[in-house]
Design a protein around this motif. Structure first.
Motif, mmCIF file in Angstrom:
data_model
loop_
_atom_site.group_PDB
_atom_site.id
_atom_site.type_symbol
_atom_site.label_atom_id
_atom_site.label_comp_id
_atom_site.label_asym_id
_atom_site.label_seq_id
_atom_site.Cartn_x
_atom_site.Cartn_y
_atom_site.Cartn_z
ATOM 1 N N ALA A 157 8.717 3.002 -7.715
ATOM 2 C CA ALA A 157 8.114 4.137 -7.017
ATOM 3 C C ALA A 157 6.654 4.292 -7.405
ATOM 4 O O ALA A 157 5.794 4.564 -6.556
ATOM 5 C CB ALA A 157 8.883 5.419 -7.322
ATOM 6 N N ALA A 158 6.356 4.104 -8.677
ATOM 7 C CA ALA A 158 4.973 4.236 -9.147
ATOM 8 C C ALA A 158 4.072 3.183 -8.523
ATOM 9 O O ALA A 158 2.930 3.488 -8.142
ATOM 10 C CB ALA A 158 4.935 4.130 -10.670
ATOM 11 N N ASN A 159 4.550 1.964 -8.401
ATOM 12 C CA ASN A 159 3.744 0.908 -7.792
ATOM 13 C C ASN A 159 3.350 1.293 -6.360
ATOM 14 O O ASN A 159 2.199 1.116 -5.947
ATOM 15 C CB ASN A 159 4.517 -0.408 -7.780
ATOM 16 N N ARG A 160 4.321 1.812 -5.614
ATOM 17 C CA ARG A 160 4.046 2.237 -4.241
ATOM 18 C C ARG A 160 3.054 3.392 -4.206
ATOM 19 O O ARG A 160 2.088 3.376 -3.418
ATOM 20 C CB ARG A 160 5.358 2.647 -3.562
ATOM 21 N N ILE A 161 3.275 4.384 -5.051
ATOM 22 C CA ILE A 161 2.436 5.586 -5.028
ATOM 23 C C ILE A 161 1.010 5.282 -5.477
ATOM 24 O O ILE A 161 0.038 5.777 -4.887
ATOM 25 C CB ILE A 161 3.079 6.681 -5.909
ATOM 26 N N VAL A 162 0.863 4.462 -6.501
ATOM 27 C CA VAL A 162 -0.478 4.081 -6.958
ATOM 28 C C VAL A 162 -1.228 3.362 -5.841
ATOM 29 O O VAL A 162 -2.416 3.628 -5.590
ATOM 30 C CB VAL A 162 -0.400 3.207 -8.221
ATOM 31 N N SER A 163 -0.540 2.476 -5.148
ATOM 32 C CA SER A 163 -1.163 1.759 -4.037
ATOM 33 C C SER A 163 -1.596 2.731 -2.938
ATOM 34 O O SER A 163 -2.702 2.616 -2.393
ATOM 35 C CB SER A 163 -0.180 0.726 -3.470
ATOM 36 N N GLU A 164 -0.741 3.701 -2.619
ATOM 37 C CA GLU A 164 -1.074 4.678 -1.588
ATOM 38 C C GLU A 164 -2.234 5.568 -2.015
ATOM 39 O O GLU A 164 -3.094 5.919 -1.199
ATOM 40 C CB GLU A 164 0.160 5.507 -1.257
ATOM 41 N N CYS A 165 -2.272 5.949 -3.290
ATOM 42 C CA CYS A 165 -3.367 6.786 -3.786
ATOM 43 C C CYS A 165 -4.688 6.021 -3.776
ATOM 44 O O CYS A 165 -5.743 6.589 -3.452
ATOM 45 C CB CYS A 165 -3.049 7.276 -5.196
ATOM 46 N N LYS A 166 -4.650 4.748 -4.109
ATOM 47 C CA LYS A 166 -5.870 3.939 -4.081
ATOM 48 C C LYS A 166 -6.401 3.796 -2.657
ATOM 49 O O LYS A 166 -7.614 3.756 -2.438
ATOM 50 C CB LYS A 166 -5.603 2.563 -4.681
#
Length: 338
Positions: free
Chosen positions: A59-68
């Motif tokens: 989940a963190a990998n997805r969210i970090v990508s979306e935030c970037k």
């Protein structure tokens, strides 16, 4: 009610009214309200440095990508931890303290519906997540929050305005039903924030009830009550639920607006200007009190909440709670803070 129009206006000025590089910590930021708020914060701020605390690497990998994608100039770092354990809370805080001299925002949404589960530290899991762990994060990060130059804010999302009786014979809430447990833990959080404010009056402390938001927690709600809640949401959700988008904007507003000033300190640490709007009512009944128990609409809970808290203070429950908390901190970690 703080109108959504005013909230959107305030949030649109964050990148101009507040400096670049705000440091924010989102505990529970890999799902639900924490995730929605994090993405909105990424969109609204300029070059933030954000720490995301949770258990799910995927989940963190997805969210970090979306935030970037929302903010290419921002820094978004995931720290994997089980924050139901105070020793892991300490490990997270040590990592942050090694990197950051100051922290602007600590927003905590972590929680669990596993009410009867006891952790390896002999704490009730949901009580540890909602109360002990949150107080430990604040205790450990008070020096960094005090050091912030432009914004100092703690937001704890749980059951504000529902403060009720605290059962001193069962601080862990092991034997309480759902509603008594909610009221018990809600009161503990608010009184705990008041104690923190006495130590750090230049920091704003907010306890908020988010209302009914359709998150994974609704889908995972156990028992007959969960069935009822899911049915109601399915039938009338668009009329009674706070949308994910509005929920996110409201929580970013809580974290950044001068509508919720600290008890003391210069206007530089109060957040985005609220214009002529009066400060919110604090838990003691005065405007701008520095500690706020807020309903989903951003307003104070009113006389019911204030009277319940006053009754607890008169009974000395705030002092008993402080001793309980310090005792558990020392028992589990050996110290009051890292």
């Amino acid at each position: 009610m703080v109108s959504l129009k005013n909230i959107l206006s305030s949030n649109s000025r964050i990148s101009s009214d507040l400096p670049k590089g705000l440091v924010a910590i989102f505990v529970g930021g890999t799902s639900g309200i924490g995730e929605y708020t994090l993405k909105c914060f990424a969109k609204r701020t300029s070059s933030p440095r954000v720490y995301i605390i949770g258990r799910s690497q995927s989940a963190a990998n997805r969210i970090v990508s979306e935030c970037k994608a929302l903010n290419p100039d921002g820094t978004f770092e995931f720290i994997r931890a089980d924050v139901g354990l105070l020793k892991e809370v300490d490990d997270v805080c040590r990592q942050i303290r090694r990197k950051e001299e100051s922290v602007n925002i600590l927003l905590m949404t972590q929680g669990s519906l596993a009410a009867k589960y006891t952790t390896t530290e002999d704490l009730q899991l949901d009580t540890s997540l909602h109360y002990h762990g949150r107080m430990r994060f604040i205790s450990n990060l008070l020096p960094q929050l005090k050091n912030a130059l432009h914004l100092r804010r703690v937001v704890s999302v749980f059951g504000a305005t529902n403060e009720g009786a605290i059962h001193m014979e069962d601080f862990q809430a092991r034997n309480l039903g759902f509603i008594p447990r909610r009221d018990h833990v809600s009161a503990m959080i608010t009184l705990g924030l008041e104690e923190m404010a006495r130590q750090a009056p230049s920091i704003t402390f907010i306890h908020e009830f988010p209302g009914l938001v359709q998150t994974q927690a609704v889908d995972a709600w156990p028992g007959a009550l969960g069935v009822i809640v899911r049915f109601v949401v399915f039938v009338a959700g668009r009329f009674i639920c706070v949308s994910q988008e509005e929920c996110a904007e409201r929580h970013v507003f809580l974290a950044t607006s001068s509508h919720y000033p600290p008890a003391s300190g210069s206007s530089d640490v109060s957040g985005v200007s609220a214009g002529d709007e009066k400060p919110a009512i604090g838990t003691a009944g005065a405007t701008g009190g520095g500690v706020y128990s807020l309903a989903w609409d951003g307003e104070a809970g009113g006389s019911k909440s204030q009277e319940a808290l006053a009754k607890l203070r008169v009974a000395g429950m705030d002092e008993m709670l402080r001793k309980h908390t310090e005792g558990e901190f020392k028992r589990i970690t050996g110290s009051l803070s890292i």
